[in-house]
Design an enzyme around this catalytic site. Structure first.
Site, PDB file in Angstrom:
ATOM      1  N   ASP A   1       0.824  -1.210   0.000  1.00  0.00           N
ATOM      2  CA  ASP A   1       0.000   0.000   0.000  1.00  0.00           C
ATOM      3  C   ASP A   1       0.864   1.268   0.000  1.00  0.00           C
ATOM      4  O   ASP A   1       1.956   1.253  -0.565  1.00  0.00           O
ATOM      5  CB  ASP A   1      -0.942  -0.067   1.220  1.00  0.00           C
ATOM      6  CG  ASP A   1      -2.298   0.563   0.957  1.00  0.00           C
ATOM      7  OD1 ASP A   1      -2.322   1.750   0.621  1.00  0.00           O
ATOM      8  OD2 ASP A   1      -3.326  -0.120   1.107  1.00  0.00           O
TER       9      ASP A   1
ATOM     10  N   HIS B   1      -3.945   6.205   3.006  1.00  0.00           N
ATOM     11  CA  HIS B   1      -4.596   4.980   2.540  1.00  0.00           C
ATOM     12  C   HIS B   1      -4.023   3.715   3.203  1.00  0.00           C
ATOM     13  O   HIS B   1      -4.768   2.869   3.710  1.00  0.00           O
ATOM     14  CB  HIS B   1      -4.439   4.921   1.019  1.00  0.00           C
ATOM     15  CG  HIS B   1      -5.215   3.857   0.322  1.00  0.00           C
ATOM     16  ND1 HIS B   1      -4.743   2.568   0.173  1.00  0.00           N
ATOM     17  CD2 HIS B   1      -6.425   3.883  -0.281  1.00  0.00           C
ATOM     18  CE1 HIS B   1      -5.636   1.862  -0.507  1.00  0.00           C
ATOM     19  NE2 HIS B   1      -6.668   2.625  -0.792  1.00  0.00           N
TER      20      HIS B   1
ATOM     21  N   SER C   1     -11.172  -0.725  -1.442  1.00  0.00           N
ATOM     22  CA  SER C   1      -9.933  -0.691  -0.658  1.00  0.00           C
ATOM     23  C   SER C   1     -10.207  -0.887   0.824  1.00  0.00           C
ATOM     24  O   SER C   1      -9.388  -1.470   1.535  1.00  0.00           O
ATOM     25  CB  SER C   1      -9.257   0.675  -0.799  1.00  0.00           C
ATOM     26  OG  SER C   1      -8.460   0.751  -1.941  1.00  0.00           O
TER      27      SER C   1
END
Ligand SMILES: *[C@@H]1O[C@H](CO)[C@@H](O)[C@H](O)[C@H]1NC(C)=O
Ligand SMILES: *[C@@H]1O[C@H](CO)[C@@H](O)[C@H](O)[C@H]1NC(C)=O
Ligand SMILES: *[C@@H]1O[C@H](CO)[C@@H](O)[C@H](O)[C@H]1NC(C)=O
Ligand SMILES: *[C@@H]1O[C@H](CO)[C@@H](O)[C@H](O)[C@H]1NC(C)=O
Ligand SMILES: *[C@@H]1O[C@H](CO)[C@@H](O)[C@H](O)[C@H]1NC(C)=O
Ligand SMILES: *[C@@H]1O[C@H](CO)[C@@H](O)[C@H](O)[C@H]1NC(C)=O
Ligand SMILES: *[C@@H]1O[C@H](CO)[C@@H](O)[C@H](O)[C@H]1NC(C)=O
Ligand SMILES: *[C@@H]1O[C@H](CO)[C@@H](O)[C@H](O)[C@H]1NC(C)=O
Length: 724
Positions: A141, A196, A511
């Protein structure tokens, strides 16, 4: 400001990463080669030397030289390099070369959830798995906000002795017993500058954090789904996106380091398995027992919009939760609509009626039209401009495509985000009333009241699968709308809400759904160390819920019952997944025969498998014959038969009876009707015959049903899709 949502949903879509050179056009390529052992290459001394032997012999050190980027050994067999098309052509003549293509660009696809998923500390799967203790979750990620309380190691045991990894983090916030590894492939450290990766990693394996909230909303104890698991992060994305060579390198190291499950909240759309390092690495990791959990994509609600379609990957769609941040719109005529808002300032008067205006265009606003008013616009409106022009509040309405899925984002004004149908009613009121007025009243965080949950999110990518047409995808859905988890920085400078280093954010995407499943996989790996990735997937799929919290079929964003191309097997039910009774297991050789059956060439199968494979030797099976926990058949002929084999993982003595919900227009026969077991691990096979009902009306091109094996204690359900 309103475009934040879309950015998060399209999530940092990456630009094509071609290195421009004035003299020749270099591009980054993935190059697949035969394993050196398969070539019996006498000059082989190291992977790098072997890979460099494919390069042109006359290399100069000018800027036009080809350059080796990474040598891979686990994720794929081959390397990535900066090359010109001519150099690739030259390489292709060398013995051992299998294939090359420009590196794909992956894009990122964006709490209360443990309670919503019925995980409680002293019962069920959390008890069975001791909250995932000792399991190592690897996330590929944007890195991690080390030092965040979600990554505190309070109460954590040490990393297992087998674990070996580096910790490429700033010395001020190094690794610990929770965050046991951090490698970066972009920049010089694995710090998360985008949020994220911190969000996904904390959702899968974050520690408990009290009083977690965003602008006071959704306040509670945040925790990952496997709060006692270790986490290791592989930073492969930066602000420009996620380059395929870096993603592949992250996977290569994650496998070498020894992670137990890989979480990938990124994807590149539909691709050939032989040109997708994620699919290839997932295939290679299967025999090692490392499940790959991947986002289905945010390209819904369109059909055939999936990423990460290979059957050995766990492909995760997104759904809503039973928590809303309620912001009610009250119109002058008494109509009320329950919308949502993240920013619910206490100093905004809920009693006050404002004039309601619905401007023709929502791009530019003059104080004359909006000052002191509540402004009704669609989602893409520039709310900063409304604020600048003196607007008092906004009502943002979903377009038809977003339907009933409300995706929260931070608005600079008091607001209410409303569904498409509510927006249409408010629009009609504003258009017909002479002096329309509205008030907005904030109710804060409301759990467990209507609307029912889960619902499939509009953006969740749908089947049917393109690259794997005979396999039903996605596999499963999990919470992916308005998920609260760790963030790398404060989301506001408003000192009323900010003043500590415990940053959280509420964001949406497949996600966010993916790490929920990653966490469940970690719990299952702890509870059932001997289960294969296919058995773990089967347990998650056959126990999934197809009814929502009001007992009705799970709906989609149009408020219509969602079909299996939206739901997969259904909504994850972790408590049941720990005790599925029966599993549909698959071996690595089955996958090989499946790939051969799909029609990949020997060379492509060799790329995927990493060893010489000849399909005529390993054999082929039809896609429908893969022992998958769901069934998809093409009923072009009048009759099709498939075989499945279940393994008993429940009590030794058990009996299951079949229960079929036939797809409309199709007659389903199962043989035998009863499966009796006397041992744990015992396997039983059965056959399912599908036949078109004579004279049935043509009901469209796909029809959906299910097959369940029912015992006194359990229902082992497989979705059925028949394509006609
Ligand atoms: C693998 O295939 C290549 C190309 O056909 C051949 O040169 C090589 O000898 C094979 N290796 C093995 C171990 O069979
Ligand atoms: C699991 O449940 C058992 C029996 O109810 C209990 O004794 C044990 O303490 C629980 N373990 C955890 C970690 O909660
Ligand atoms: C860590 O990496 C980020 C992004 O590459 C960079 O901005 C930051 O300065 C680095 N921190 C340290 C301590 O090197
Ligand atoms: C969050 O909940 C805790 C415990 O109920 C409470 O002490 C705290 O004040 C709450 N925080 C906010 C911002 O509402
Ligand atoms: C209400 O509070 C917010 C900060 O929370 C502030 O930005 C805004 O100006 C205040 N509005 C009024 C009308 O006082
Ligand atoms: C907070 O303030 C800093 C410094 O002025 C600015 O760079 C940053 O963008 C602000 N953050 C937010 C969320 O507005
Ligand atoms: C059945 O139909 C599908 C779609 O129309 C097609 O892709 C497939 O090749 C057909 N299969 C057979 C066995 O004819
Ligand atoms: C069904 O057929 C229609 C029209 O041919 C097509 O648009 C649609 O995509 C098909 N649906 C599926 C699930 O294949």
């Amino acid at each position: 400001m309103a475009s934040t949502t879309l950015l998060l949903l399209i999530l940092l879509s990456s630009s094509v990463h071609a290195i421009s050179d004035p003299l020749s056009s270099f591009q980054n390529y993935i190059v697949h080669v035969r394993h050196p052992y398969n070539l019996l290459n006498p000059n082989y001394t190291s992977p790098q030397n072997y890979h460099l032997s494919f390069f042109p012999t006359t290399t100069t050190t000018t800027s036009s030289s080809p350059r080796l980027l990474y040598s891979y050994s686990e994720a794929i067999t081959g390397f990535s390099a900066q090359l010109t098309a001519e150099q690739v052509t030259a390489m292709s003549t060398k013995p051992g070369f299998l294939g090359a293509y420009p590196t794909p660009n992956y894009k990122l696809m964006t709490t209360q959830t443990p309670t919503f998923l019925k995980l409680h500390s002293n019962s069920g799967l959390w008890n069975q798995s001791n909250q995932g203790e000792g399991i190592i979750i690897g996330t590929i990620d944007t890195g991690v906000a080390s030092g965040h309380p979600s990554f505190s190691d309070a109460g954590m045991p040490s990393a297992p002795p087998r674990w070996k990894s580096q910790c490429q983090l700033p010395l001020t916030a190094p690794c610990n017993k929770k965050l046991i590894g951090a490698r970066t492939f972009v920049g010089n450290n694995a710090s998360d500058l985008q949020g994220h990766g911190s969000h996904t990693t904390s959702t899968a394996g974050g520690n408990f954090v009290d009083n977690a909230n965003v602008l006071s909303q959704a306040n509670g104890t945040a925790s990952g789904i496997a709060p006692r698991a270790h986490v290791a992060v592989y930073k492969v994305c930066d602000l420009e996106g996620c380059r395929g060579e870096d993603v592949t390198a992250g996977l290569d190291f994650a496998i070498q380091d020894g992670v137990d499950v890989v979480s990938l909240s990124l994807g590149a759309g539909t691709t050939s398995f032989a040109m997708d390092p994620i699919a290839i690495a997932g295939f290679r990791s299967f025999p090692k027992g490392i499940p790959f959990v991947c986002a289905a994509g945010n390209d819904g609600p369109y059909l055939s919009s999936l990423s990460n379609e290979a059957p050995w990957l766990l492909t995760v769609g997104a759904s809503t939760m039973n928590r809303i941040l309620k912001s009610v719109v009250r119109l002058g005529d008494g109509q009320e609509f329950a919308g949502e808002a993240l920013f619910q300032p206490k100093n905004f008067s809920s009693q006050q009626k404002f004039p309601l205006v619905a401007p023709q265009s929502c791009d530019k606003f003059s104080p004359k039209t909006v000052k002191g008013k509540i402004v009704l616009c669609d989602l893409v409106a520039d709310v900063d401009a409304i604020k600048a022009a003196g607007g008092s509040a906004v009502i943002l309405k979903n377009n038809k495509i977003e339907g009933a899925t409300i995706v929260l984002n931070l608005q600079p004004l008091p607001s209410s985000l409303v569904t498409f149908t509510d927006g249409a009613k408010i629009t009609s009121y504003a258009a017909t009333e002479v002096n329309p007025t509205a008030a907005i009243e904030f109710y804060g965080t409301v759990i467990g009241s209507p609307p029912s949950a889960p619902k499939v999110a509009f953006f969740s990518s749908r089947g049917p699968s393109i690259s794997s047409a005979g396999i039903l995808k996605p596999d499963i859905i999990a919470p992916g709308v308005n998920v609260l988890a760790a963030w790398h920085e404060p989301i506001t400078n408003d000192t009323n809400y900010n003043g500590n280093r415990r940053h959280f954010n509420i964001i949406s995407g497949t996600s966010m759904a993916t790490p929920h499943i990653t966490g469940v996989v970690a719990l299952l790996k702890k509870a059932h160390p001997n289960w294969s990735p296919a058995a773990i997937k089967s347990a998650i799929m056959t126990t999934a819920d197809v009814a929502d919290d009001s007992g009705n079929p799970i709906m989609d964003e149009k408020l219509k019952p969602a079909d299996h191309f939206a739901l997969g097997a259904g909504h994850v039910n972790p408590a049941k997944a720990g005790d599925p009774g029966l599993v549909y297991d698959i071996s690595g050789d089955d996958y090989l025969r499946y790939i051969c059956g799909v029609g990949y060439s020997d060379s492509d199968v060799t790329i995927i498998a990493g060893r010489n494979v000849s399909c005529s030797e390993v054999g082929k099976i039809a896609e429908a014959e893969l022992n998958y926990p769901s069934i998809l058949v093409f009923l072009n002929l009048t009759k099709v038969r498939v075989k499945r084999t279940v393994t008993n993982v429940g009590e030794a003595e058990s009996t299951y009876r079949v229960k079929v919900q036939s797809p409309k227009g199709v007659r389903v026969k199962v043989k035998p009707l009863v499966l009796g077991f006397s041992e744990v691990g015992e396997k039983k096979s059965f056959y399912v015959t599908f036949e078109k009902v004579f004279g049935a009306m043509y009901l469209g091109n796909s029809t959906h049903g299910s097959l369940s094996w029912v015992s006194a204690k359990r229902v082992v359900r497989s979705p059925i899709v028949v394509m006609m």
